[in-house]
Design an enzyme around this catalytic site. Structure first.
Site, PDB file in Angstrom:
ATOM      1  CG  ASP A 204      -2.165   0.805   1.029  1.00  0.00           C
ATOM      2  OD1 ASP A 204      -2.288   1.459  -0.017  1.00  0.00           O
ATOM      3  OD2 ASP A 204      -3.026   0.800   1.929  1.00  0.00           O
TER       4      ASP A 204
ATOM      5  NE  ARG B  80      -4.605  -1.242  -3.861  1.00  0.00           N
ATOM      6  CZ  ARG B  80      -4.287  -2.028  -2.828  1.00  0.00           C
ATOM      7  NH1 ARG B  80      -4.510  -3.318  -2.887  1.00  0.00           N
ATOM      8  NH2 ARG B  80      -3.709  -1.522  -1.756  1.00  0.00           N
TER       9      ARG B  80
END
Length: 310
Positions: free
Chosen positions: A132, A182
């Site tokens: 992330d 992502r």
């Protein structure tokens, strides 16, 4: 930046609120819209339900800015146990990790060792580990660690935030090596010198970066599929149309959305042949993450108010 969004992002960083708000019953009830529970078993159960609907999932154990090395070891063991259970249940489930939960604030080398252990365990179960992206202070260190791990492992991906002014250059540097990216809009409080302050500009950046990413994905068939992580249905439809015209097939990428948000649209997209992956968050340290989700979509505050009223 809109005043309500600014206030919510400030609240997400307030330690006093993070300690006290979760004690209230109404707050715990409101957050259950967005997380299936606080335990790994709750997350795995939800992942199994999505499998029945022909949808995949990615799990993230909430928590960040761990400042004790022993505590990072507990996080590593938790994720390794999660991966073992994912493999045992034969779920199409990835995991998403935060580097500050794995020791980035303590020692970047410690964080990298921890990430490598998790990635190696994931490879044994044919799973992908997504790294992330946190606030802008951590972007450089996160990208450096990712490049290092990527040199030895293909089952790892990275998150990029469309609202950061540096992201187009970061994407250009990554695409020759991988399309396992992502793409999100971004959910931290950043100055205008670092991040685009207006929604229309962020949307335009997300569109441009998405199309570029998806076109590049055709050259990286050995890498995990890129993910478009947004709940903006109109924007996603525009990206799908534009990419389809450029010859990008639906099976080359994933639509990624959060648990509890636009559930009907998620199921509809899956029925239409899109690959849909749902981010399932769980754990006790939900307050900062939850408030950032409200900042992304302040309309969700209506649900909180209804929970308080009831």
């Amino acid at each position: 930046m809109r005043p309500l969004r600014t206030a919510l992002l400030w609240a997400s960083r307030n330690e006093w609120l993070a300690e006290r708000v979760p004690r209230f019953r109404f707050a715990r009830a409101a957050v259950r819209r967005f997380i299936p529970g606080e335990d790994l078993a709750d997350a795995l159960s939800a992942a199994g339900e999505f499998e029945d609907k022909h949808m995949s999932s990615v799990l993230t154990h909430l928590g960040e800015n761990v400042n004790d090395a022993a505590a990072t070891e507990a996080v590593v063991r938790h994720y390794m146990d999660a991966l073992d259970k994912i493999g045992a249940h034969r779920l199409d489930t990835h995991i998403s990790i935060k580097l500050t939960q794995l020791g980035l604030d303590i020692d970047p080398d410690l964080a990298e060792r921890n990430v490598r252990r998790i990635v190696e365990r994931a490879a044994a179960h044919n799973a992908v580990v997504w790294i992330d992206m946190e606030s802008s202070d951590y972007v450089e260190g996160t990208l450096a660690l990712f490049h290092s791990v990527l040199a030895d492992h293909r089952n790892v991906g990275i998150c990029l935030q469309a609202y950061l002014r540096r992201t187009p250059a970061d994407l250009d540097a990554l695409l020759p090596k991988t399309a396992a990216i992502r793409l999100v809009k971004g959910a931290y409080m950043e100055p205008a010198s670092i991040a685009l302050p207006h929604k229309r500009d962020v949307d335009a950046a997300f569109l441009r970066l998405s199309v570029k990413l998806l076109r590049a994905a055709r050259e990286h068939t050995d890498a995990p599929s890129p993910g478009l992580a947004s709940h903006d249905i109109k924007l996603l439809e525009q990206i799908v149309r534009t990419s389809g015209t450029a010859g990008v097939a639906k099976d080359l990428y994933e639509i990624q959305m959060l648990y509890g948000i636009r559930a009907r649209e998620q199921e509809q997209m899956a029925r239409e042949g899109h690959r849909v992956r749902v981010l399932i968050s769980y754990g006790e340290a939900w307050f900062p993450w939850y408030v950032r989700r409200l900042a992304e979509r302040p309309a969700n505050l209506v649900f909180v108010v209804k929970s308080l009223a009831s």
